[in-house]
Write a protein that holds these residues in place. Structure first.
Motif, PDB file in Angstrom:
ATOM      1  N   THR A 421       0.822  -1.206   0.000  1.00  0.00           N
ATOM      2  CA  THR A 421       0.000   0.000   0.000  1.00  0.00           C
ATOM      3  C   THR A 421       0.860   1.263   0.000  1.00  0.00           C
ATOM      4  OG1 THR A 421      -1.765  -1.163   1.168  1.00  0.00           O
ATOM      5  CG2 THR A 421      -1.789   1.239   1.270  1.00  0.00           C
ATOM      6  N   VAL A 422       1.902   1.284   0.806  1.00  0.00           N
ATOM      7  CA  VAL A 422       2.813   2.428   0.850  1.00  0.00           C
ATOM      8  C   VAL A 422       3.481   2.625  -0.508  1.00  0.00           C
ATOM      9  CG1 VAL A 422       4.940   3.330   1.878  1.00  0.00           C
ATOM     10  CG2 VAL A 422       3.231   2.213   3.326  1.00  0.00           C
ATOM     11  N   GLU A 423       3.905   1.530  -1.106  1.00  0.00           N
ATOM     12  CA  GLU A 423       4.569   1.604  -2.420  1.00  0.00           C
ATOM     13  C   GLU A 423       3.647   2.158  -3.493  1.00  0.00           C
ATOM     14  OE1 GLU A 423       4.700   0.377  -6.347  1.00  0.00           O
ATOM     15  OE2 GLU A 423       3.783  -1.087  -4.982  1.00  0.00           O
ATOM     16  N   THR A 424       2.379   1.742  -3.486  1.00  0.00           N
ATOM     17  CA  THR A 424       1.421   2.226  -4.475  1.00  0.00           C
ATOM     18  C   THR A 424       1.236   3.734  -4.376  1.00  0.00           C
ATOM     19  OG1 THR A 424       0.222   0.124  -4.485  1.00  0.00           O
ATOM     20  CG2 THR A 424      -0.960   2.045  -5.304  1.00  0.00           C
ATOM     21  N   ILE A 425       1.149   4.248  -3.171  1.00  0.00           N
ATOM     22  CA  ILE A 425       0.977   5.687  -2.963  1.00  0.00           C
ATOM     23  C   ILE A 425       2.183   6.466  -3.466  1.00  0.00           C
ATOM     24  CG2 ILE A 425       0.759   7.490  -1.195  1.00  0.00           C
ATOM     25  CD1 ILE A 425      -0.878   5.432   0.455  1.00  0.00           C
ATOM     26  N   ILE A 426       3.367   5.996  -3.154  1.00  0.00           N
ATOM     27  CA  ILE A 426       4.588   6.675  -3.604  1.00  0.00           C
ATOM     28  C   ILE A 426       4.717   6.608  -5.122  1.00  0.00           C
ATOM     29  CG2 ILE A 426       7.111   6.560  -3.559  1.00  0.00           C
ATOM     30  CD1 ILE A 426       6.902   5.724  -0.630  1.00  0.00           C
ATOM     31  N   GLY A 427       4.425   5.441  -5.712  1.00  0.00           N
ATOM     32  CA  GLY A 427       4.509   5.289  -7.165  1.00  0.00           C
ATOM     33  C   GLY A 427       3.559   6.228  -7.894  1.00  0.00           C
ATOM     34  N   GLY A 428       2.337   6.365  -7.383  1.00  0.00           N
ATOM     35  CA  GLY A 428       1.374   7.264  -8.005  1.00  0.00           C
ATOM     36  C   GLY A 428       1.840   8.705  -7.991  1.00  0.00           C
ATOM     37  N   LEU A 429       2.445   9.134  -6.876  1.00  0.00           N
ATOM     38  CA  LEU A 429       2.970  10.495  -6.781  1.00  0.00           C
ATOM     39  C   LEU A 429       4.104  10.731  -7.785  1.00  0.00           C
ATOM     40  CD1 LEU A 429       3.026  10.950  -2.891  1.00  0.00           C
ATOM     41  CD2 LEU A 429       1.520  12.114  -4.526  1.00  0.00           C
ATOM     42  N   LEU A 430       4.964   9.751  -7.951  1.00  0.00           N
ATOM     43  CA  LEU A 430       6.082   9.883  -8.897  1.00  0.00           C
ATOM     44  C   LEU A 430       5.579   9.990 -10.336  1.00  0.00           C
ATOM     45  CD1 LEU A 430       8.649   7.331  -7.396  1.00  0.00           C
ATOM     46  CD2 LEU A 430       8.754   9.834  -7.316  1.00  0.00           C
ATOM     47  N   PHE A 431       4.564   9.225 -10.685  1.00  0.00           N
ATOM     48  CA  PHE A 431       4.002   9.316 -12.042  1.00  0.00           C
ATOM     49  C   PHE A 431       3.375  10.687 -12.282  1.00  0.00           C
ATOM     50  CE2 PHE A 431       4.100   4.598 -12.372  1.00  0.00           C
ATOM     51  CZ  PHE A 431       4.687   4.524 -13.636  1.00  0.00           C
ATOM     52  N   TYR A 432       2.711  11.224 -11.273  1.00  0.00           N
ATOM     53  CA  TYR A 432       2.082  12.538 -11.434  1.00  0.00           C
ATOM     54  C   TYR A 432       3.142  13.616 -11.667  1.00  0.00           C
ATOM     55  CZ  TYR A 432      -0.500  16.798 -10.509  1.00  0.00           C
ATOM     56  OH  TYR A 432      -1.054  18.048 -10.618  1.00  0.00           O
ATOM     57  N   ILE A 433       4.225  13.562 -10.898  1.00  0.00           N
ATOM     58  CA  ILE A 433       5.304  14.540 -11.051  1.00  0.00           C
ATOM     59  C   ILE A 433       5.907  14.470 -12.454  1.00  0.00           C
ATOM     60  CG2 ILE A 433       7.639  15.141 -10.271  1.00  0.00           C
ATOM     61  CD1 ILE A 433       6.734  14.216  -7.439  1.00  0.00           C
ATOM     62  N   ARG A 434       6.149  13.246 -12.927  1.00  0.00           N
ATOM     63  CA  ARG A 434       6.743  13.071 -14.251  1.00  0.00           C
ATOM     64  C   ARG A 434       5.819  13.602 -15.351  1.00  0.00           C
ATOM     65  NH1 ARG A 434      11.249  12.634 -17.475  1.00  0.00           N
ATOM     66  NH2 ARG A 434      10.688  11.574 -19.411  1.00  0.00           N
ATOM     67  N   PHE A 435       4.556  13.264 -15.269  1.00  0.00           N
ATOM     68  CA  PHE A 435       3.625  13.699 -16.309  1.00  0.00           C
ATOM     69  C   PHE A 435       3.461  15.215 -16.289  1.00  0.00           C
ATOM     70  CE2 PHE A 435      -0.542  14.573 -18.151  1.00  0.00           C
ATOM     71  CZ  PHE A 435      -0.465  13.832 -19.324  1.00  0.00           C
ATOM     72  N   LYS A 436       3.406  15.809 -15.123  1.00  0.00           N
ATOM     73  CA  LYS A 436       3.212  17.251 -14.978  1.00  0.00           C
ATOM     74  C   LYS A 436       4.353  18.037 -15.624  1.00  0.00           C
ATOM     75  CE  LYS A 436       0.738  20.625 -13.155  1.00  0.00           C
ATOM     76  NZ  LYS A 436      -0.647  20.878 -13.583  1.00  0.00           N
ATOM     77  N   ARG A 437       5.553  17.488 -15.609  1.00  0.00           N
ATOM     78  CA  ARG A 437       6.707  18.195 -16.186  1.00  0.00           C
ATOM     79  C   ARG A 437       6.595  18.344 -17.707  1.00  0.00           C
ATOM     80  NH1 ARG A 437      11.749  15.588 -12.686  1.00  0.00           N
ATOM     81  NH2 ARG A 437      11.328  16.761 -10.757  1.00  0.00           N
ATOM     82  N   GLY A 438       5.880  17.428 -18.380  1.00  0.00           N
ATOM     83  CA  GLY A 438       5.569  17.597 -19.791  1.00  0.00           C
ATOM     84  C   GLY A 438       6.639  17.214 -20.799  1.00  0.00           C
ATOM     85  N   LYS A 439       7.706  16.547 -20.373  1.00  0.00           N
ATOM     86  CA  LYS A 439       8.755  16.163 -21.316  1.00  0.00           C
ATOM     87  C   LYS A 439       8.260  15.153 -22.349  1.00  0.00           C
ATOM     88  CE  LYS A 439      12.641  17.072 -18.194  1.00  0.00           C
ATOM     89  NZ  LYS A 439      13.849  16.511 -17.515  1.00  0.00           N
ATOM     90  N   TRP A 440       7.195  14.433 -22.041  1.00  0.00           N
ATOM     91  CA  TRP A 440       6.643  13.415 -22.932  1.00  0.00           C
ATOM     92  C   TRP A 440       6.111  14.035 -24.220  1.00  0.00           C
ATOM     93  CZ3 TRP A 440       1.489  14.325 -23.901  1.00  0.00           C
ATOM     94  CH2 TRP A 440       0.815  15.158 -23.006  1.00  0.00           C
ATOM     95  N   LYS A 441       5.806  15.340 -24.209  1.00  0.00           N
ATOM     96  CA  LYS A 441       5.243  16.004 -25.375  1.00  0.00           C
ATOM     97  C   LYS A 441       6.234  16.115 -26.536  1.00  0.00           C
ATOM     98  CE  LYS A 441       2.386  18.895 -22.338  1.00  0.00           C
ATOM     99  NZ  LYS A 441       2.102  20.277 -21.902  1.00  0.00           N
ATOM    100  N   LYS A 442       7.510  15.987 -26.234  1.00  0.00           N
ATOM    101  CA  LYS A 442       8.543  16.232 -27.259  1.00  0.00           C
ATOM    102  C   LYS A 442       9.198  14.941 -27.769  1.00  0.00           C
ATOM    103  CE  LYS A 442       9.586  20.676 -25.069  1.00  0.00           C
ATOM    104  NZ  LYS A 442      10.632  21.499 -24.423  1.00  0.00           N
ATOM    105  N   ILE A 443       8.702  13.793 -27.349  1.00  0.00           N
ATOM    106  CA  ILE A 443       9.323  12.520 -27.732  1.00  0.00           C
ATOM    107  C   ILE A 443       8.958  12.151 -29.172  1.00  0.00           C
ATOM    108  CG2 ILE A 443       9.278  10.010 -27.298  1.00  0.00           C
ATOM    109  CD1 ILE A 443       9.094  10.637 -24.359  1.00  0.00           C
ATOM    110  N   LYS A 444       9.978  11.761 -29.941  1.00  0.00           N
ATOM    111  CA  LYS A 444       9.768  11.336 -31.329  1.00  0.00           C
ATOM    112  C   LYS A 444       9.787   9.807 -31.395  1.00  0.00           C
ATOM    113  CE  LYS A 444      10.037  15.629 -32.740  1.00  0.00           C
ATOM    114  NZ  LYS A 444       8.837  16.346 -33.253  1.00  0.00           N
ATOM    115  N   VAL A 445       8.862   9.253 -32.194  1.00  0.00           N
ATOM    116  CA  VAL A 445       8.841   7.804 -32.360  1.00  0.00           C
ATOM    117  C   VAL A 445       9.279   7.414 -33.757  1.00  0.00           C
ATOM    118  CG1 VAL A 445       7.030   7.535 -30.658  1.00  0.00           C
ATOM    119  CG2 VAL A 445       6.401   7.785 -33.067  1.00  0.00           C
TER     120      VAL A 445
END
Length: 445
Positions: A421-445
């Motif tokens: 349960t503790v791990e799930t809470i921490i993991g969710g917070l880390l994903f939110y921080i990463r997505f909020k930063r917006g670097k994913w918008k510039k990735i080329k495939v």
């Protein structure tokens, strides 16, 4: 084939999510049917199949990543109106799935018992589990190709076909389970072997149907029977899919170590752990559905160069997931017995499983964030970051805390679930921080 780069974002999310939720529900039925029916055979059989499925999940992580790579690429090409490239990715992903199933399935068939033995299970459980694993490894290609076919459909914006496909597969699986596990009518009593045979046969029929739909062109794209590997396309699938596979491998391998800790608590703890996991899986269904919606919508909108719409699609998916999974968390906390009793009638197993489900209930909103935001990042082609977050949360949070609470402090299975349960809470917070930063918008495939 569905263009999802215009119109109401909420409607598009729901359009993609509800069939994916039903698909996940139907996929869970396979596990539920196996565990519920095998559970009637006894605690040893229940523990053995639970461990066997844990091993299969470890290898499913590899094909999961490849299907994510295919989905992300196909979604981008569909959004950019490059249908021929999308078709080529679909064709090569199926070839890749067949090759990987052979590479893993053959050695797994001969040495599958070693995997269970490494977990520290008792001799009887190793023997029963190997009976299950041999058949599953023999038919591993049916599992792998099912993943790939569903990934192709989702990339083109079609989540209804996987839903219908899994409906058929699961109905067939439950019927075969009933006859083969218990030896009903003229069928032999196969026990745990029957559960494996039913899974392989039902998925085998399913890929014949799914393959026909893709190669006949009835769903908007028409794949061709190509036997030549296009290494440039395979490379792209692997480049995006390998980190996703690595992410799943991290989860699975950490899950193996986590299971080893649980195994040390005894057979009833193993059975209760499996039952509690199956009970919690009801919340995975909406999470999975909204994650699939986010993956497809982010991919197609980035392909159409609509970055702001891609971001809004991710957040809309997250809002809906938070509502649904938060509600599931309340049900887990208030009525855990009703979920647990679906899988077992053993009072000792129920007594152990109920508090585990109550503990994990509080982390359901953050589990929603993990599902949806990870799916959004994958849709953008950012599969490295979810892998890194998985490594941090699993190996540096869940496992140390599981050992601390479960073994060192002596809380047993309860302690292990507190750590989860503790791990799930921490993991969710880390994903939110990463997505909020917006670097994913510039990735080329």
């Amino acid at each position: 084939m569905q263009d999802l780069t215009s119109g109401s974002i909420r409607k598009n999310v729901i359009y993609l999510a509800w069939p994916a939720v039903i698909t996940m529900l139907l996929q869970m039925v396979v596990g539920i049917a196996d565990i519920a029916m095998v559970g009637r055979l006894g605690a040893d059989e229940l523990a053995a199949v639970g461990l066997g499925r844990q091993i299969i999940f470890l290898f499913q992580g590899l094909i999961f990543g490849m299907s994510i790579g295919a989905t992300a690429l196909i979604a981008r090409y569909i959004g950019a109106k490059e249908k021929e490239k999308a078709v080529l990715v679909g064709e090569q992903s199926i070839i890749l799935g067949i090759l990987l199933s052979l590479i893993i399935g053959v050695p797994g068939f001969f040495y599958g018992d070693s995997f269970i033995r490494v977990l520290g299970a008792e001799t009887l459980i190793v023997s029963i589990g190997y009976d299950y694993l041999q058949i599953m490894f023999f038919g591993l290609f049916t599992v792998f190709i099912t993943f790939i076919i569903n990934g192709i459909f989702r990339g083109i914006g079609d989540t209804k076909t996987p839903m219908y496909l899994m409906a058929f597969i699961n109905i067939l699986n439950v019927i075969l389970n009933y006859f083969l596990i218990f030896g009903i009518w003229k069928f032999p009593f196969l026990g745990v072997k029957g559960a494996a045979v039913a899974t392989v046969l039902s998925r085998g029929v399913g890929i014949l149907i799914g393959g026909y739909l893709l190669y006949s062109g009835k769903k908007g794209v028409k794949l061709r029977l190509r036997y030549k590997i296009d290494f440039s396309v395979i490379k792209k699938i692997i480049r995006i899919g390998l980190p996703a596979s690595g992410e799943r491998l991290i989860y699975s391998s950490a899950g193996i170590i986590y299971t080893m800790i649980v195994v040390s608590f005894g057979t009833f703890a193993i059975a209760a752990h499996q039952v509690a996991l199956r009970s919690e899986s009801f919340s995975f269904m909406p999470g999975f559905g909204f994650a699939i919606a986010a993956t497809t919508l982010v991919g197609q909108n980035l392909g159409a160069v609509k970055t702001q719409r891609a971001e809004k699609s991710a957040y809309e998916s997250l809002k809906l997931a938070l509502f649904v999974m938060g509600s599931m968390g309340i049900l887990f906390f208030v009525f855990p017995e009703y979920f647990v009793k679906i899988f077992t009638n053993d009072p000792d197993v129920i007594k152990l499983a109920v508090p585990c489900l109550r503990i994990v209930a509080i982390s359901e909103p953050m589990l929603a964030a993990t599902f949806v935001l990870a799916g959004s990042l994958r849709g953008a082609g950012d599969t490295v970051c979810p892998m890194v977050i998985a490594g941090i949360s699993q190996w540096f949070v869940r496992l140390p805390l599981a050992y601390l609470f479960g073994v060192t402090l002596g809380y047993g299975l309860i302690g292990a679930w507190i750590a989860m349960t503790v791990e799930t809470i921490i993991g969710g917070l880390l994903f939110y921080i990463r997505f909020k930063r917006g670097k994913w918008k510039k990735i080329k495939v």
